[in-house]
Design an enzyme around this catalytic site. Structure first.
Site, PDB file in Angstrom:
ATOM      1  N   LYS A 271       0.842  -1.193   0.000  1.00 37.05           N
ATOM      2  CA  LYS A 271       0.000   0.000   0.000  1.00 37.05           C
ATOM      3  C   LYS A 271       0.883   1.250   0.000  1.00 37.05           C
ATOM      4  CE  LYS A 271      -3.882  -1.831   2.714  1.00 37.05           C
ATOM      5  NZ  LYS A 271      -4.940  -1.661   1.701  1.00 37.05           N
ATOM      6  N   ARG A 345     -10.356 -11.388   2.067  1.00 36.83           N
ATOM      7  CA  ARG A 345     -11.224 -12.438   1.528  1.00 36.83           C
ATOM      8  C   ARG A 345     -10.557 -13.808   1.612  1.00 36.83           C
ATOM      9  NH1 ARG A 345     -11.550  -9.280  -4.087  1.00 36.83           N
ATOM     10  NH2 ARG A 345     -11.216  -7.567  -2.634  1.00 36.83           N
TER      11      ARG A 345
HETATM   12  N1  BES Z   1      -8.091  -3.689   4.451  1.00 32.52           N
HETATM   13  C1  BES Z   1      -8.200  -3.311   3.098  1.00 32.52           C
HETATM   14  C2  BES Z   1      -9.449  -2.503   2.809  1.00 32.52           C
HETATM   15  C3  BES Z   1      -9.512  -1.143   3.433  1.00 32.52           C
HETATM   16  C4  BES Z   1      -9.036  -0.053   2.745  1.00 32.52           C
HETATM   17  C5  BES Z   1     -10.084  -0.966   4.653  1.00 32.52           C
HETATM   18  C6  BES Z   1      -9.108   1.204   3.322  1.00 32.52           C
HETATM   19  C7  BES Z   1     -10.160   0.271   5.224  1.00 32.52           C
HETATM   20  C8  BES Z   1      -9.678   1.358   4.554  1.00 32.52           C
HETATM   21  C9  BES Z   1      -8.225  -4.542   2.205  1.00 32.52           C
HETATM   22  O1  BES Z   1      -7.463  -5.607   2.633  1.00 32.52           O
HETATM   23  C10 BES Z   1      -7.692  -4.123   0.874  1.00 32.52           C
HETATM   24  O2  BES Z   1      -6.562  -3.746   0.816  1.00 32.52           O
HETATM   25  N2  BES Z   1      -8.519  -4.177  -0.150  1.00 32.52           N
HETATM   26  C11 BES Z   1      -8.115  -3.767  -1.446  1.00 32.52           C
HETATM   27  C12 BES Z   1      -8.694  -4.719  -2.440  1.00 32.52           C
HETATM   28  C13 BES Z   1      -8.163  -4.543  -3.837  1.00 32.52           C
HETATM   29  C14 BES Z   1      -6.691  -4.916  -3.901  1.00 32.52           C
HETATM   30  C15 BES Z   1      -8.967  -5.400  -4.762  1.00 32.52           C
HETATM   31  C16 BES Z   1      -8.655  -2.358  -1.675  1.00 32.52           C
HETATM   32  O3  BES Z   1      -9.765  -2.060  -1.258  1.00 32.52           O
HETATM   33  O4  BES Z   1      -7.924  -1.556  -2.255  1.00 32.52           O
HETATM   34 MN    MN Z   2      -5.441  -5.405   1.988  1.00 36.95          MN
END
Ligand code: BES
Ligand code: MN
Ligand code: ZN
Length: 490
Positions: A271, A345
């Site tokens: 990230k 997931r």
């Molecule tokens: N934990 C994150 C989602 C999230 C993002 C929660 C911001 C709270 C605030 C999750 O694991 C994630 O990173 N999801 C990705 C999925 C994508 C790679 C398909 C996302 O939402 O960017």
């Molecule tokens: Mn994630």
């Protein structure tokens, strides 16, 4: 700090702050009562503009004649037609205004036309939320946290209905605080191991059976997806199963499943640095289901409930999973990891299959900070709701409204699953660029199937506040989950 429910004659109550409400224009019954007791003095003050009744206002009157309370605090309720929407704001404003008081009584059963029993329950919950101190890790406490010695909710007459609502509100508030504290904990302290230990201590206190599965046990169960997420981290994973048996012996349980990423860096699909600290709250789903089963047990709900959490970190490293890796899940289905940041997931699919396999539950509700896309779609107000069961979806929408922990249903149809097709495995862990919350839900549904009544709450937006002084965990979705459990006891 002592919380209680009291009745009696308003003007006779001895306390240092007696909180009543007033509209712009009209008075509430309790404000009228005090005006009468004061021989019209209070009313004169109102007429001269000392308490306009505007929303967000709290006017303090000292030594009102004929009233035993040291101070009468008059909270602005705005206009009556605004209803339940403003109830939360009004109670929280009132409680802020009396931060200095030692003995507080609040009269809110006659506010904004809401049901008095609902008002008592919510007021009790907000009292806990407002006055119980959240944990922090400051080395010195320059500003002392002020807490009253006692705070009471007043009702004209204590009935069992009011008493039940009051205890429910207090128990819910305490569970929300538990979830908040866990969500706020730094990820170096709140590790998977810590989460498991926390569950054990809650289980001991509240008579809930707790089973902890360490890495070895998870390997035996062949939870390849959960293990895959954890393999880049030095902290070994944990799955915790909590069982509360308050119902008839053979009644199938309600299964609550929570995502417990104690830190999500994204892994190899790293990230961006901005706000990455907030990814400590990626275990809020787990915290909420643990807090909810704790509330159910504290309230002795006549239900069988199983809470299952999957706790791990998601970090990059030489052992971490890579885009292109294929994992074999607990169910035997294979998953191609196209983005290591879609890890929630992967954890949930193993927990869901295990739950269905092991417990044959009547209902499965999972909750997770699953997608940024859900937060983009719904913001911080509404959680995303997905379900394969119309009745369950409707019930949860109602509970969201009633508990002020709202959710909005988002679509889940077969075409979203199309986006998850891959040449190399049974399913990929990401879909295309669109409808990210729905493709994530479609991934989960692939493991749930059609035979189990299931709902998924995406709480990425609602579990956390990012803004300045309010930055921190919200305790959501504990209110909607506990409310749902309560409806199942009726
Ligand atoms: N934990 C994150 C989602 C999230 C993002 C929660 C911001 C709270 C605030 C999750 O694991 C994630 O990173 N999801 C990705 C999925 C994508 C790679 C398909 C996302 O939402 O960017
Ligand atoms: Mn994630
Ligand atoms: Zn995550």
């Amino acid at each position: 700090m002592e919380f209680s429910l009291i009745d009696g004659t308003l003007a006779e109550l001895e306390c240092d702050a007696l909180i009543v409400g007033k509209y712009r224009g009209d008075m509430t019954l309790s404000a009228k009562d005090l005006c009468l007791a004061s021989g019209g003095v209070l009313e004169k003050w109102f007429e001269s503009g000392d308490a306009s009744g505007c929303q967000g206002e709290a006017a303090i009157f000292r030594r009102v004649p004929g009233v035993k309370a040291e101070r009468v605090v008059v909270v602005g309720l705005g206009k009556e037609k605004d209803g339940a929407q403003n109830f939360e704001l009004a109670v929280k404003t009132a409680l802020k205004a009396v931060y200095f008081a030692k003995k507080i009584v609040i009269v809110s059963d006659d506010w904004l036309g809401v049901d008095p029993v609902w008002a008592v329950e919510k007021t009790a919950r907000f009292m806990v939320e407002s006055f119980e101190k959240s944990e922090d890790w400051k080395s010195s406490h320059k500003v002392q946290w002020k807490q009253p010695d006692s705070i009471a909710v007043y009702v004209p007459e204590k009935t069992t209905e009011f008493e039940k609502a009051f205890s429910y509100g207090i128990a819910l508030g305490k569970s929300m605080m538990m979830a908040k504290d866990l969500g706020n904990m730094p990820p170096n302290l709140c590790t998977p191991k810590f989460m498991a230990e926390k569950c054990i201590s809650i289980g001991t206190q509240l008579n809930i059976d707790v089973t902890v599965f360490d890495e070895e046990a998870l390997k035996k169960l062949k939870m390849g997806c959960l293990l895959g997420v954890s393999q880049g981290s030095a902290q070994p994973p944990r799955m915790v199963v909590m069982e509360y048996n308050g119902g008839e012996k053979d009644n199938p349980p309600i299964c609550l499943i929570g995502k417990g990423l104690t830190f999500d860096s994204g892994g190899i699909s790293l990230k961006p640095a901005k706000s990455m600290d907030e990814m400590k709250y990626d275990m809020s789903g787990a915290a909420a289901v643990v807090a909810s089963i704790a509330a159910a047990s504290a309230l002795k709900m006549p239900l069988n409930i199983v809470a299952i959490i999957g706790c791990t970190e998601n970090l990059p490293g030489g052992n971490a999973i890579k885009p292109g890796d294929i994992l074999t899940s607990y169910s035997g289905k294979t998953v191609e990891v196209l983005n290591t940041d879609a890890e929630g997931r992967l954890v949930l699919c193993d927990l869901i299959s295990y739950a269905i396999d092991k417990f044959k539950p009547a209902t499965v509700i999972d909750t997770a900070t699953l997608t940024g896309a859900c937060m983009v779609a719904l913001g911080k107000e509404y959680a995303g709701l997905f379900s394969n069961d119309e009745d369950l979806a409707y019930a949860l929408l109602q509970c969201g409204q009633n508990s002020l922990d709202r959710c909005w249903r988002l679509p889940l149809c077969r075409n979203y699953a199309e986006a998850l097709k891959t040449n190399f495995a049974d399913i990929a862990n990401i879909g295309g660029p669109f409808a990210g919350a729905s493709t994530a839900a479609a991934f989960l549904k692939f493991f749930v199937g059609d035979d189990t009544s299931w709902a998924h709450l995406d709480i990425a937006g609602t579990a956390w506040n990012s803004e300045g002084k309010t930055k921190g965990s919200t305790g959501r979705p504990v209110p909607i989950l506990v409310d749902y459990l309560r409806t199942r006891t009726a």
